[in-house]
Design a protein around this motif. Structure first.
Motif, short mmCIF file in Angstrom:
data_model
loop_
_atom_site.label_atom_id
_atom_site.label_comp_id
_atom_site.label_asym_id
_atom_site.label_seq_id
_atom_site.Cartn_x
_atom_site.Cartn_y
_atom_site.Cartn_z
N ARG A 13 57.52 -28.49 -49.80
CA ARG A 13 56.61 -27.35 -49.77
C ARG A 13 55.62 -27.52 -50.91
NH1 ARG A 13 58.62 -21.47 -50.93
NH2 ARG A 13 60.53 -22.63 -51.30
N VAL A 14 54.35 -27.24 -50.64
CA VAL A 14 53.33 -27.27 -51.69
C VAL A 14 52.87 -25.84 -51.91
CG1 VAL A 14 51.12 -28.22 -52.43
CG2 VAL A 14 52.61 -29.54 -50.91
N ILE A 15 52.76 -25.46 -53.19
CA ILE A 15 52.34 -24.10 -53.52
C ILE A 15 51.03 -24.17 -54.27
CG2 ILE A 15 52.91 -22.12 -55.00
CD1 ILE A 15 55.85 -22.65 -54.34
N PHE A 16 50.07 -23.35 -53.86
CA PHE A 16 48.80 -23.31 -54.58
C PHE A 16 48.71 -21.99 -55.35
CE2 PHE A 16 44.31 -21.92 -54.60
CZ PHE A 16 43.82 -22.87 -55.48
N MET A 17 48.46 -22.11 -56.65
CA MET A 17 48.33 -20.91 -57.48
C MET A 17 46.90 -20.81 -58.01
SD MET A 17 51.77 -20.67 -59.78
CE MET A 17 51.30 -19.11 -60.54
N ASP A 18 46.43 -19.58 -58.11
CA ASP A 18 45.13 -19.35 -58.75
C ASP A 18 45.16 -17.98 -59.40
OD1 ASP A 18 42.52 -19.76 -59.52
OD2 ASP A 18 41.67 -19.05 -57.62
N GLN A 19 44.68 -17.90 -60.60
CA GLN A 19 44.59 -16.63 -61.34
C GLN A 19 45.91 -15.86 -61.35
OE1 GLN A 19 41.11 -14.56 -59.94
NE2 GLN A 19 39.81 -16.33 -60.33
#
Lengths: 361, 246
Positions: B209-215
């Motif tokens: 699983r790839v998780i993208f985080m922002d702010q």
């Protein structure tokens, strides 16, 4: 093909010859000759004073032999050395003072050897050292005549106060440095205030308070002998400065060291003793040696509360009577004693720096 | 459904008034490989540093292997023994040899004998392919070798979970692959891994699983095929465009 004008590659092991360094041009030659003559003149005068014209012994123990001489009167040392080394310690018991002083010096030298660098070994070594010292000096057991600490003096007293002060001071300094970095603001702030207060007082004030004011303020059972109050005052003064040296060593470490130790599940004490402090000591080694050297010379201040350490004993050795003219010789002798101790400390510091590879990573 | 390794529920973290992590919900199963990516300052490092309490969270709960991460020091120590971490700057102990770096924590925190700890240490040095460096000090090794020692150090504690905080970001380009190779082989062995990294090749190859985080938020997550093939959120698309376009 090699051109003749190509300079040879620089080789630091190839030192320029004496002639090249000092006599390569006429002006260099003149300056070198002037310098050499001044140095020769000073050395010659020192030599005539200290050796050629000096009087070494006084057959009758009086200062008469030195009446009409141009050189140094080393007879004063020959006659009065026991006073300088042992102070007012009873004459026929001075072998005890010699052995006691040696016990501390030997223990100090042994604890500089890496083989003894474990807490149990160092602890045992110093307990044995101080027990030997105390038994020999205080007496009252094994048929030794009891001698009060107020009669202790000279080099033996200097070495004892210094060793005891450093031995109490160093763990105190570590504790203060750690407490100042505590997560609990109350502990950190109180420790900071304590360190700043001690550092803002002159050592003389602290010694004076420990010797004369505390007995008035403390309950009888807590007073103890004056010598211990003075040692504790001396140790606290050292600890306040050394704590800041250690703290600087800790703060020089990257935050990642503490984090890595945390992430591995090490407890506070494991992190502190195995990861943080060993590196902090290495960082703080140069200022720490500095502090040890300064403190050795500061032991001469305990004279103001009535202890005849080596400096004060020296003063008593020339006194105001027969030998009063020979103060230079006595101070040269005392200076040489200080030099031996301080120089040994510096050289040991240099050895430690090489061993711990200070300045490298 | 596999056993749960990490369960983070409605977690918030603040630096003073600054809201660093916002309402994080994340469940990691045992044996799962997670890659977290996102622009710098997005909170991805802070998130994994919360899992072993290098950072403290203020709201919500973090449960690691059934132990609740709270102010109880016993809980924190227990979790840290089971969760290994590999740092961007290696953080090896420079005053200890490579071997001592590896045996320190097992002997102190796990109370394993020195002989046993050294045997384990040599096993993992073999595994990261630098057994001949055991007697050296970390300062004598290259960056890639140091990072492999750091991975071996984490493995010596026999952790259930490994956290990687940008393990290749401080390395010279030619040393990145030797570290990634070790990470790939760990993934193949079924280690539970949470990796903050910009190595998208690694993500494609091993991540579940790839998780993208922002702010401070988890914006999007999914299997690598979906995540890289058809990102849904415009912020994810922009980020992927930026890092994959060159």
């Amino acid at each position: 093909m090699t051109s003749l004008s190509t300079p040879l590659p620089f080789d630091p092991s190839r030192k320029p010859s004496l002639r090249k360094r000092f006599f390569s041009r006429p002006m260099d030659t003149v300056i070198s000759l002037i310098g050499l003559s001044i140095a020769a003149w000073v050395l010659w005068h020192l030599l005539t004073w200290a050796v050629l014209n000096a009087v070494w012994t006084s057959p009758d123990g009086t200062s008469d032999v030195c009446r009409d001489i141009k050189g140094a009167c080393w007879a004063v040392i020959n006659t009065r050395w026991r006073l300088i080394l042992f102070g007012l310690f009873p004459y026929e018991e001075q072998w005890r003072s010699t052995l006691a002083c040696l016990a501390i010096v030997i223990v100090a030298i042994l604890s500089c050897v890496p083989k003894f660098w474990t807490a149990p070994r160092l602890g045992l070594l110093w307990i044995a050292g101080f027990a030997t010292f105390y038994t020999l000096m205080a007496g009252g057991v094994f048929g030794l005549k009891a001698t009060a600490p107020s009669d202790w003096g000279g080099l033996t007293l200097t070495v004892f106060i210094y060793a005891a002060g450093m031995l109490i001071g160093m763990p105190t300094a570590i504790a203060l440095a750690l407490m100042r970095r505590s997560d609990l603001p109350l502990i950190a702030k109180t420790t900071g205030l304590f360190i700043d207060t001690i550092r803002s007082l002159p050592l003389i004030t602290i010694l004076f308070t420990a010797a004369l004011v505390f007995p008035l303020a403390l309950p009888q059972m807590l007073i103890g002998d004056k010598i211990w109050r003075v040692i504790i005052g001396f140790a606290l003064f050292f600890a306040a400065y050394e704590a800041e040296n250690i703290r600087s060593g800790i703060q020089a470490l990257p935050a990642g060291q503490e984090e890595a130790a945390r992430a591995l599940g090490l407890t506070y004490w494991q992190r502190t003793t195995r990861v943080i402090l060993p590196q902090a000591f290495r960082n703080a080694l140069p200022p720490t040696i500095n502090q040890f050297v300064i403190s050795f010379k500061e032991t001469s201040l305990i004279v103001i509360i009535g202890f005849f350490e080596v400096m004060a004993s020296g003063k008593a050795a020339y006194g105001s009577g027969d030998w009063a003219f020979a103060w230079v010789e006595v101070y040269v002798f005392v200076a040489m004693i200080y030099f031996v101790f301080v120089f040994s400390l510096s050289r040991y510091g240099a050895y430690l720096e090489r061993r711990l590879r200070v300045g490298k990573h | 459904m596999r056993d749960i390794a990490i369960k983070i529920t409605d977690m918030n973290k603040f630096y003073g008034k600054f809201h660093v992590l916002k309402g994080i919900n994340l469940t990691v199963s045992k044996g799962e490989r997670i890659v977290i990516c996102g622009p710098s300052g997005s909170g991805k490092s802070t998130l994994i540093r919360c899992i072993n309490r290098l950072e403290e969270h203020q709201q919500g709960s973090i449960n690691v292997l059934g132990t609740e991460l709270d102010d109880n020091v016993g809980h924190i120590d227990a979790i840290r023994r089971e969760v290994g971490m590999v740092f961007q700057h290696f953080n090896l102990f420079p005053h200890l040899t490579v071997l001592e770096n590896l045996t320190l924590a097992p002997m102190l925190a796990r109370k394993i004998s020195q002989a046993e700890a050294e045997k384990t240490a040599m096993k993992y040095l073999d595994r990261v392919r630098i057994p001949e460096q055991a007697a050296k000090f970390p300062g004598e090794l290259s960056g890639g070798q140091q990072q492999r020692v750091a991975i071996a150090r984490a493995l010596c504690m026999a952790p259930e979970i490994l956290l990687f905080d940008e393990p290749t970001s401080a390395l010279d380009p030619e040393m990145i692959s030797e570290v990634l190779d070790v990470m790939v082989s760990l993934a193949k062995d079924g280690m539970t891994m949470v990796c903050v990294t910009h190595e998208m090749g690694f993500a494609r190859q091993v991540a579940d699983r790839v998780i993208f985080m922002d702010q401070g938020e988890i914006v999007e997550q999914g299997p690598p095929a979906d995540f890289f093939g058809a990102p849904q959120n415009p912020r994810t698309q922009k980020f992927l465009n930026q890092i994959l376009s060159h």
